[in-house]
Write an enzyme that holds these catalytic residues in place. Structure first.
Site, PDB file in Angstrom:
ATOM      1  N   THR A  27      26.410 -24.788 -16.546  1.00 13.32           N
ATOM      2  CA  THR A  27      25.302 -25.026 -17.456  1.00 13.32           C
ATOM      3  C   THR A  27      25.308 -24.006 -18.595  1.00 13.32           C
ATOM      4  OG1 THR A  27      22.890 -25.296 -17.600  1.00 13.32           O
ATOM      5  CG2 THR A  27      23.692 -23.631 -16.068  1.00 13.32           C
ATOM      6  N   CYS A  33      26.550 -23.182 -31.564  1.00  8.56           N
ATOM      7  CA  CYS A  33      27.770 -23.012 -30.757  1.00  8.56           C
ATOM      8  C   CYS A  33      28.245 -24.364 -30.218  1.00  8.56           C
ATOM      9  CB  CYS A  33      27.495 -22.088 -29.576  1.00  8.56           C
ATOM     10  SG  CYS A  33      27.012 -20.425 -30.037  1.00  8.56           S
ATOM     11  N   HIS A  50      32.202 -21.790 -24.121  1.00  8.66           N
ATOM     12  CA  HIS A  50      31.049 -21.711 -25.016  1.00  8.66           C
ATOM     13  C   HIS A  50      31.449 -20.764 -26.148  1.00  8.66           C
ATOM     14  CE1 HIS A  50      26.405 -20.962 -25.331  1.00  8.66           C
ATOM     15  NE2 HIS A  50      26.985 -20.834 -26.512  1.00  8.66           N
TER      16      HIS A  50
END
Length: 177
Positions: A27, A33, A50
């Site tokens: 998650t 981003c 990420h």
């Protein structure tokens, strides 16, 4: 009553996680981003990165916060763990325009992800990019399932640019000969 506890694994900015745990849920929360969710469903393994910016030239670009490096680490990490490159599939999210007065970093990030996956021959089965809301992503790495929640009211309010006003000319009682 039988409760099933989820194994949430948070993927923070500038990081990546690879898992073959069928109970794990990767998650993250995204603004401008991008998170790329990459998986090999047959092998039952997946990963998420990420990244904050597409790339940076030179040695400074060898940092997971840059997309080019983050993608290489994610792909190579999955191959090292037994994924087959020919079976890799991707989904990516984020790239929002969170601060209207700045250049659109989110759009650049999304375009980078799209082009990188295309150049690498990795099919992208889903994407959700742009807009002005943050996204909360949940990714089940062994199946490729993704759930996205748009976070209401997450964009910073933008002020219209102030008009440029020319200064009033200064008038003096001086006469030049």
């Amino acid at each position: 009553m039988n409760f099933h506890r989820e194994k949430l694994v948070n993927v923070i900015q500038g990081d990546f996680v690879i898992s073959e745990d069928s109970e794990a849920i990767l998650t993250t929360v995204l603004g401008s981003c991008i998170a790329v969710c990459l998986y090999d469903k047959t092998r039952g393994i997946g990963g998420m990165n990420h990244f904050l910016l597409p790339f940076r030239e030179g040695a400074g670009g060898e940092n997971v916060r840059y997309g080019a490096y983050a993608m290489e680490l994610l792909i190579n990490g999955m191959l090292k763990e037994g994924a087959d490159r020919a079976r890799l599939e991707a989904k990516y999210f984020g790239g929002g325009n969170m601060i209207g007065s700045l250049q659109n970093i989110g759009c650049s990030n999304a375009e980078f992800a799209r082009q990188f996956l295309s150049d690498e021959g990795i099919p992208c089965l889903a994407e959700s990019t742009g807009g002005t809301q943050a996204r909360r992503i949940r990714f089940w790495p062994t199946t490729g399932r993704v759930k996205q929640l748009l976070v209401a009211g997450s964009a910073a309010p933008t002020e219209p640019p102030k008009p440029i006003v020319a200064p009033e000319p200064i008038l003096d009682d001086i006469t030049l000969f």
